[in-house]
Design an enzyme around this catalytic site. Sequence first.
Site, PDB file in Angstrom:
ATOM      1  N   CYS A   1       4.866 -23.728  -4.348  1.00 38.10           N
ATOM      2  CA  CYS A   1       3.706 -24.523  -3.872  1.00 38.10           C
ATOM      3  C   CYS A   1       3.688 -25.390  -5.283  1.00 38.10           C
ATOM      4  CB  CYS A   1       3.056 -23.473  -3.597  1.00 38.10           C
ATOM      5  SG  CYS A   1       3.067 -22.680  -2.574  1.00 38.10           S
TER       6      CYS A   1
ATOM      7  N   ARG B   1       0.813 -32.880   7.335  1.00 41.15           N
ATOM      8  CA  ARG B   1      -0.015 -32.766   6.353  1.00 41.15           C
ATOM      9  C   ARG B   1      -0.708 -33.789   5.720  1.00 41.15           C
ATOM     10  NH1 ARG B   1       0.744 -27.505   4.626  1.00 41.15           N
ATOM     11  NH2 ARG B   1       1.675 -26.347   6.442  1.00 41.15           N
TER      12      ARG B   1
ATOM     13  N   LYS C   1       5.487 -33.438   5.710  1.00 40.63           N
ATOM     14  CA  LYS C   1       4.265 -33.499   4.236  1.00 40.63           C
ATOM     15  C   LYS C   1       4.962 -35.529   3.469  1.00 40.63           C
ATOM     16  CE  LYS C   1       3.645 -29.618   2.560  1.00 40.63           C
ATOM     17  NZ  LYS C   1       3.877 -27.987   1.439  1.00 40.63           N
TER      18      LYS C   1
ATOM     19  N   LYS D   1       6.422 -27.308   8.777  1.00 36.98           N
ATOM     20  CA  LYS D   1       5.079 -29.294   8.419  1.00 36.98           C
ATOM     21  C   LYS D   1       5.798 -29.538   7.973  1.00 36.98           C
ATOM     22  CE  LYS D   1       4.524 -25.496   5.276  1.00 36.98           C
ATOM     23  NZ  LYS D   1       4.797 -24.755   3.688  1.00 36.98           N
TER      24      LYS D   1
ATOM     25  N   ARG E   1      -9.100 -25.348   3.943  1.00 39.87           N
ATOM     26  CA  ARG E   1      -8.214 -26.649   3.618  1.00 39.87           C
ATOM     27  C   ARG E   1      -8.797 -28.001   4.118  1.00 39.87           C
ATOM     28  NH1 ARG E   1      -1.921 -26.086   3.234  1.00 39.87           N
ATOM     29  NH2 ARG E   1      -2.096 -24.292   1.629  1.00 39.87           N
TER      30      ARG E   1
ATOM     31  N   CYS F   1      -3.381 -14.698  -1.945  1.00 40.97           N
ATOM     32  CA  CYS F   1      -2.225 -15.829  -1.441  1.00 40.97           C
ATOM     33  C   CYS F   1      -0.731 -14.708  -0.530  1.00 40.97           C
ATOM     34  CB  CYS F   1      -0.540 -16.277  -2.121  1.00 40.97           C
ATOM     35  SG  CYS F   1       0.195 -16.758  -1.310  1.00 40.97           S
TER      36      CYS F   1
ATOM     37  N   CYS G   1       6.174 -16.404  -6.139  1.00 38.90           N
ATOM     38  CA  CYS G   1       7.091 -16.804  -4.960  1.00 38.90           C
ATOM     39  C   CYS G   1       8.442 -17.935  -4.961  1.00 38.90           C
ATOM     40  CB  CYS G   1       6.855 -16.010  -4.013  1.00 38.90           C
ATOM     41  SG  CYS G   1       6.593 -17.761  -2.144  1.00 38.90           S
TER      42      CYS G   1
ATOM     43  N   CYS H   1       0.598 -22.342  -9.136  1.00 37.52           N
ATOM     44  CA  CYS H   1      -0.125 -21.384  -7.391  1.00 37.52           C
ATOM     45  C   CYS H   1      -1.165 -20.813  -7.518  1.00 37.52           C
ATOM     46  CB  CYS H   1       0.940 -21.201  -6.721  1.00 37.52           C
ATOM     47  SG  CYS H   1       1.868 -19.340  -6.538  1.00 37.52           S
TER      48      CYS H   1
HETATM   49 FE1  SRM Z   1       1.933 -23.532  -0.744  1.00 33.22          FE
HETATM   50  C1  SRM Z   1       2.987 -21.622   1.649  1.00 33.22           C
HETATM   51  C2  SRM Z   1      -1.212 -22.537  -0.779  1.00 33.22           C
HETATM   52  C3  SRM Z   1       1.297 -26.931  -1.965  1.00 33.22           C
HETATM   53  C4  SRM Z   1       5.806 -24.526  -0.522  1.00 33.22           C
HETATM   54  N1  SRM Z   1       0.676 -21.955   0.503  1.00 33.22           N
HETATM   55  C5  SRM Z   1       1.422 -21.231   1.234  1.00 33.22           C
HETATM   56  C6  SRM Z   1       0.594 -20.597   1.364  1.00 33.22           C
HETATM   57  C7  SRM Z   1      -0.290 -21.135   2.959  1.00 33.22           C
HETATM   58  C8  SRM Z   1       0.786 -19.067   1.983  1.00 33.22           C
HETATM   59  C9  SRM Z   1       0.763 -18.108   3.712  1.00 33.22           C
HETATM   60  O1  SRM Z   1       1.299 -19.125   3.819  1.00 33.22           O
HETATM   61  O2  SRM Z   1       0.199 -17.493   3.169  1.00 33.22           O
HETATM   62  C10 SRM Z   1      -0.285 -20.624  -0.031  1.00 33.22           C
HETATM   63  C11 SRM Z   1      -1.816 -20.118   0.338  1.00 33.22           C
HETATM   64  C12 SRM Z   1      -2.449 -19.444  -0.815  1.00 33.22           C
HETATM   65  C13 SRM Z   1      -3.647 -19.483  -0.677  1.00 33.22           C
HETATM   66  O3  SRM Z   1      -3.905 -18.248  -1.181  1.00 33.22           O
HETATM   67  O4  SRM Z   1      -4.242 -20.429  -0.775  1.00 33.22           O
HETATM   68  C14 SRM Z   1      -0.150 -21.718  -0.535  1.00 33.22           C
HETATM   69  N2  SRM Z   1       0.683 -24.922  -1.191  1.00 33.22           N
HETATM   70  C15 SRM Z   1      -0.256 -24.022  -1.564  1.00 33.22           C
HETATM   71  C16 SRM Z   1      -1.520 -24.761  -2.827  1.00 33.22           C
HETATM   72  C17 SRM Z   1      -2.980 -23.695  -2.625  1.00 33.22           C
HETATM   73  C18 SRM Z   1      -0.633 -24.625  -4.421  1.00 33.22           C
HETATM   74  C19 SRM Z   1      -1.380 -24.287  -5.289  1.00 33.22           C
HETATM   75  O5  SRM Z   1      -1.513 -23.829  -6.054  1.00 33.22           O
HETATM   76  O6  SRM Z   1      -2.751 -25.496  -5.323  1.00 33.22           O
HETATM   77  C20 SRM Z   1      -0.985 -26.072  -2.226  1.00 33.22           C
HETATM   78  C21 SRM Z   1      -1.311 -26.442  -0.892  1.00 33.22           C
HETATM   79  C22 SRM Z   1      -1.141 -28.289  -0.901  1.00 33.22           C
HETATM   80  C23 SRM Z   1      -2.170 -28.594  -0.019  1.00 33.22           C
HETATM   81  O7  SRM Z   1      -3.532 -28.968   0.044  1.00 33.22           O
HETATM   82  O8  SRM Z   1      -2.084 -28.810   1.178  1.00 33.22           O
HETATM   83  C24 SRM Z   1       0.236 -25.807  -1.747  1.00 33.22           C
HETATM   84  N3  SRM Z   1       2.791 -25.026  -0.751  1.00 33.22           N
HETATM   85  C25 SRM Z   1       2.670 -26.566  -1.429  1.00 33.22           C
HETATM   86  C26 SRM Z   1       3.587 -27.392  -1.640  1.00 33.22           C
HETATM   87  C27 SRM Z   1       3.276 -28.558  -2.884  1.00 33.22           C
HETATM   88  C28 SRM Z   1       3.547 -29.780  -2.220  1.00 33.22           C
HETATM   89  O9  SRM Z   1       3.511 -30.426  -0.875  1.00 33.22           O
HETATM   90  O10 SRM Z   1       3.591 -30.968  -3.210  1.00 33.22           O
HETATM   91  C29 SRM Z   1       5.032 -27.142  -1.934  1.00 33.22           C
HETATM   92  C30 SRM Z   1       6.482 -27.417  -1.187  1.00 33.22           C
HETATM   93  C31 SRM Z   1       6.707 -27.980  -1.156  1.00 33.22           C
HETATM   94  C32 SRM Z   1       7.052 -28.264   0.253  1.00 33.22           C
HETATM   95  O11 SRM Z   1       7.024 -28.134   1.117  1.00 33.22           O
HETATM   96  O12 SRM Z   1       8.724 -28.193   0.317  1.00 33.22           O
HETATM   97  C33 SRM Z   1       4.593 -25.021  -0.984  1.00 33.22           C
HETATM   98  N4  SRM Z   1       3.169 -23.272   1.039  1.00 33.22           N
HETATM   99  C34 SRM Z   1       4.851 -23.549   0.817  1.00 33.22           C
HETATM  100  C35 SRM Z   1       6.205 -22.774   1.882  1.00 33.22           C
HETATM  101  C36 SRM Z   1       7.388 -22.929   1.842  1.00 33.22           C
HETATM  102  C37 SRM Z   1       7.921 -23.754   2.642  1.00 33.22           C
HETATM  103  C38 SRM Z   1       9.274 -23.653   2.860  1.00 33.22           C
HETATM  104  O13 SRM Z   1       9.740 -25.289   3.504  1.00 33.22           O
HETATM  105  O14 SRM Z   1      10.180 -23.223   2.374  1.00 33.22           O
HETATM  106  C39 SRM Z   1       5.014 -22.010   2.152  1.00 33.22           C
HETATM  107  C40 SRM Z   1       5.566 -21.025   3.040  1.00 33.22           C
HETATM  108  C41 SRM Z   1       5.851 -21.420   4.342  1.00 33.22           C
HETATM  109  O15 SRM Z   1       5.672 -22.164   4.504  1.00 33.22           O
HETATM  110  O16 SRM Z   1       6.213 -20.512   5.406  1.00 33.22           O
HETATM  111  C42 SRM Z   1       3.910 -22.160   1.482  1.00 33.22           C
HETATM  112 FE1  SF4 Z   2       1.922 -17.925  -2.212  1.00 31.04          FE
HETATM  113 FE2  SF4 Z   2       4.932 -17.932  -2.943  1.00 31.04          FE
HETATM  114 FE3  SF4 Z   2       2.773 -20.845  -2.814  1.00 31.04          FE
HETATM  115 FE4  SF4 Z   2       2.319 -19.285  -4.593  1.00 31.04          FE
HETATM  116  S1  SF4 Z   2       4.118 -20.592  -4.129  1.00 31.04           S
HETATM  117  S2  SF4 Z   2       0.819 -19.778  -3.376  1.00 31.04           S
HETATM  118  S3  SF4 Z   2       2.922 -16.967  -4.564  1.00 31.04           S
HETATM  119  S4  SF4 Z   2       3.426 -19.307  -0.971  1.00 31.04           S
END
Ligand code: SRM
Ligand code: SF4
Length: 566
Positions: A475, A142, A207, A205, A73, A432, A471, A426
């Site tokens: 995201c 981030r 943001k 993390k 990323r 993922c 899930c 997402c």
């Molecule tokens: Fe996310 C984890 C993809 C934005 C909340 N996110 C992941 C992981 C890295 C899975 C992992 O931990 O093994 C995913 C990788 C999937 C893949 O195969 O690419 C993943 N997140 C993404 C992306 C690529 C989604 C998309 O379809 O665009 C976004 C990348 C953002 C970036 O460029 O930095 C992405 N993730 C978000 C957002 C939206 C935002 O930030 O505006 C959220 C919700 C906001 C937040 O953070 O509260 C988000 N991602 C999570 C979480 C839950 C965090 C939490 O507080 O519980 C996880 C899991 C974790 O961190 O344990 C996670």
């Molecule tokens: Fe993966 Fe869940 Fe984030 Fe979708 S919402 S990219 S399934 S961690």
Amino acid sequence: MSNTLSHLEQIKADSRHLRGTIEEGLNDPITGAISDDDNKLLKFHGSYQQDDRDIRDERRKQKLEPAYSFMIRARLPGGVVTPAQWLIFDDIASTYAGRGLRITTRQTFQWHGVIKHDLKPTMQAIHNAMATTIAACGDINRQVVSSVNPQLSSQHQLVQEWTQKLSDHFIPRTRAYHEIWLDGEKLTDEPEVEPIYGDTYLPRKFKIGIAIPPTNDVDVFAQDLGLIAIIENGELQGFNVAIGGGMGATHGDDTTYPRLGSLIGFVKPEQLIAVAEGVVTLQRDHGNRKERQHARLKYTLDHLGLEWFREQLEARSGVTLQPVRSYHFDQNGDRYGWEEGEDGQWHLGLYIESGRLWDENGLQLQTGVREIAKIHKGEFRMTCNQNLVISNVDAADRGKINELVAQYGLDGYKNQSGIRRHSIACVALPTCGLAMAESERYLPELLPKLETLLDRHGLLNEPILLRLSGCPNGCSRPYLGEIALVGRAPGRYDLRLGANYTGERLNVSYRQNVDEAEILGTLGTLFAAYARGRQHDEKFGDFLVRSEAIPAPSQKLIPIVLAAVV
Ligand code: SRM
Ligand code: SF4
């Protein structure tokens, strides 16, 4: 509550500022993987180890190790990319990655499917494009996101400068990245210091996002630190500060929840960095380092109290927060088509389904943008809705860009339905590791079915925010969708309804663990009611709340405002 630090805290502490044994792992030819501990550290370098879940079982049967590869990323503050950078990123996608370029919900790129052997050359190629991946993932600040509203060009420029400043301020100082990826000189005996983060970085993390009203395309209330730029007569007055937004939750665990940021005050531009650093370091010092599921800032605030946090912030930063300034959002989606900025430059907003630019299924989206990059003189801007803006185009160059957009099928935005233009999904499967259900691959199947239903009720052009997540981590920020599906199991989702169109109200869970037939049946009934009973210009989410078709939203679903609004 457990009394011991989480395992990850120990890994960070022992890592010598994010080095661990990553380099040794990269050089191990026996496996396509690196160790679990190094994988946790690798995130801070902007990469995740993954495996292809489509073939996981098959490989297990064949007694083969999983098909490991890495997601990378980029850190691109505000989502700005020059055409020269675009061409390099595109080349990386073709040379090293597997599924094209993927625009994320935080306006940057991900490359999927890079094998271990190619990780270092890929990082070097990104560096050669004058970009980095450092701190794009991990327990750290981030990618800093900001609004893309090209009509307001000068405001944009101002806010982009602050986006960049915040991003630079919170970049880690360790030289580990240079040593591991860029063959930088190895650290000698000189002690290395992380002035903001210390040795164990943040508990989780973090943001930051900046919105420029009236556009809330960054979902400012979903950020740990959300900033609303207050601009009067073209002058940036400062920022309203919202803290403690976050989406992630766990099914069946009420102690985890999505939360909207709370507005705690207003700061002048020159006070911003001190206040942002105060928020980050308070979270560093008081965030929960024992239970990762409760480690985000939102839980720190709910545990220690918002008033307490604000007092501490004022003391630590030396800034007295002023009352929140009034502001107004009218949408959190993107604008499509050509728009002229105040400076006479043109900007073309394109809808990119799930942000995936890949030549597949007869489409040539990746090639199309590459061809545009070859002639484009301005820049590209990615949006937090996974879309793309071709920015700063001279009037005379619009014709050539139009031709390429049409030739490569990037002009879908012209006749797409309202719901399609407002959809986000997402990544989920197959990369993922946390996905419970399909998301990005399900969206193209689901959309035509929803469009048929909407068309039946004359609602095809209604802008309705649709968010799909594989899930509950959220995201795609599904808890801010007027309609959202949150994955539970293959083919089964929680249906959530009733967020508002401006990203200022969370939705509620309406049906749990339902399949497509039930989702479509439920939505069909609600669309019919909406078509019959809506008031003039009333949005779908607002209708559901007003008509009491869904449970009344509680106070918890809208942002808390701690300081009076003036
Ligand atoms: Fe996310 C984890 C993809 C934005 C909340 N996110 C992941 C992981 C890295 C899975 C992992 O931990 O093994 C995913 C990788 C999937 C893949 O195969 O690419 C993943 N997140 C993404 C992306 C690529 C989604 C998309 O379809 O665009 C976004 C990348 C953002 C970036 O460029 O930095 C992405 N993730 C978000 C957002 C939206 C935002 O930030 O505006 C959220 C919700 C906001 C937040 O953070 O509260 C988000 N991602 C999570 C979480 C839950 C965090 C939490 O507080 O519980 C996880 C899991 C974790 O961190 O344990 C996670
Ligand atoms: Fe993966 Fe869940 Fe984030 Fe979708 S919402 S990219 S399934 S961690």
